[in-house]
Design a protein around this motif. Sequence first.
Motif, mmCIF file in Angstrom:
data_model
loop_
_atom_site.group_PDB
_atom_site.id
_atom_site.type_symbol
_atom_site.label_atom_id
_atom_site.label_comp_id
_atom_site.label_asym_id
_atom_site.label_seq_id
_atom_site.Cartn_x
_atom_site.Cartn_y
_atom_site.Cartn_z
ATOM 1 N N CYS A 27 3.349 -1.969 -1.102
ATOM 2 C CA CYS A 27 1.744 -1.649 -1.001
ATOM 3 C C CYS A 27 1.063 -3.074 -0.416
ATOM 4 N N CYS A 29 -1.992 -3.698 -0.857
ATOM 5 C CA CYS A 29 -3.120 -4.195 -1.735
ATOM 6 C C CYS A 29 -2.729 -4.359 -3.284
ATOM 7 N N ARG A 30 -3.656 -4.764 -4.005
ATOM 8 C CA ARG A 30 -3.396 -5.034 -5.504
ATOM 9 C C ARG A 30 -4.561 -4.517 -6.332
ATOM 10 N N CYS A 31 -4.837 -3.148 -6.052
ATOM 11 C CA CYS A 31 -6.336 -2.714 -6.636
ATOM 12 C C CYS A 31 -6.443 -2.880 -8.041
ATOM 13 N N PHE A 33 -7.698 -1.472 -10.002
ATOM 14 C CA PHE A 33 -7.816 -0.163 -11.002
ATOM 15 C C PHE A 33 -6.489 0.575 -10.968
ATOM 16 N N CYS A 34 -5.550 0.040 -10.165
ATOM 17 C CA CYS A 34 -4.192 0.688 -9.817
ATOM 18 C C CYS A 34 -3.641 1.355 -11.105
ATOM 19 N N ARG A 36 -0.531 2.093 -11.454
ATOM 20 C CA ARG A 36 0.673 1.633 -11.743
ATOM 21 C C ARG A 36 0.910 0.128 -12.680
ATOM 22 N N GLY A 80 3.003 3.260 -4.736
ATOM 23 C CA GLY A 80 2.879 2.389 -3.260
ATOM 24 C C GLY A 80 2.010 3.054 -2.337
ATOM 25 N N ASN A 109 -4.317 4.128 1.624
ATOM 26 C CA ASN A 109 -5.580 3.296 1.381
ATOM 27 C C ASN A 109 -6.032 2.875 2.847
HETATM 28 S S1 SF4 Z 1 -4.330 1.937 -5.978
HETATM 29 FE FE1 SF4 Z 1 -3.021 2.460 -4.151
HETATM 30 S S2 SF4 Z 1 -3.561 1.051 -2.743
HETATM 31 FE FE2 SF4 Z 1 -4.208 0.114 -4.475
HETATM 32 S S3 SF4 Z 1 -2.576 -1.113 -5.294
HETATM 33 FE FE3 SF4 Z 1 -2.057 0.732 -6.113
HETATM 34 S S4 SF4 Z 1 -0.809 1.970 -4.620
HETATM 35 FE FE4 SF4 Z 1 -1.717 -0.117 -3.531
#
Ligand code: SF4
Length: 203
Positions: A27, A29-31, A33-34, A36, A80, A109
């Motif tokens: 991915c 991004c590194r959101c 709130f993610c 994961r 991802g 995203n």
């Molecule tokens: S929420 Fe989605 S876009 Fe954001 S880091 Fe996680 S997998 Fe990536």
Amino acid sequence: MKDYVEEIGDVLYDYGVGLYANITNRCPCRCDFCIRTMTSGLGSADSLWLKREPTPEEVIEMLSDWDLSRYQELVFCGYGEPMVRLDDLLVIARYVKENTHLKVRINTNGLGDLLQGKPTAPLLAGVIDAVSVSLNQSDAEKYMELCHPKFGIDSYDAMLAFTREVKKYVPSVAMSVVGVIPREDIEKCRDIASSLGVPFRVR
Ligand code: SF4
């Protein structure tokens, strides 16, 4: 099926009423709130961290082994960004469209054009039924602070442009935010989605 899970990890998983496909952990991004960063498993999956990415042929074989009768939709969404693997995703989606009753959705995203270095929306025509774009914040600076996209400040406008464009090619397009942002930003995001002519959801 068990052999695949041991070798690759959980690719297909139940979540709510849907069937989901987790085809990559990559991915841009590194959101903040993610999900994961908070848990490894989701729905019926013990862990959505893949040992390796499955080939399209392997995902198709998994789908043909899976009882699809209780689902309406296959959703590309995992730990991802599915548009990282757009070519492979389209191979799988074409198989689903041609061989099953399922609709196909991508949760994204919205940075596919930056990832692929070309316009991606036209490639979805006739193969993808629905796209849900993560809007996430109400302007480019706040989006940077929350999502940390590797493409930098231009990512926000690229995500909006993709949403505007994909409406021409995909029957159902929506945008969403996570309910962790301030109320006033949620309302601004609602207005942005409205200005783009797409439904809006707080998830
Ligand atoms: S929420 Fe989605 S876009 Fe954001 S880091 Fe996680 S997998 Fe990536």
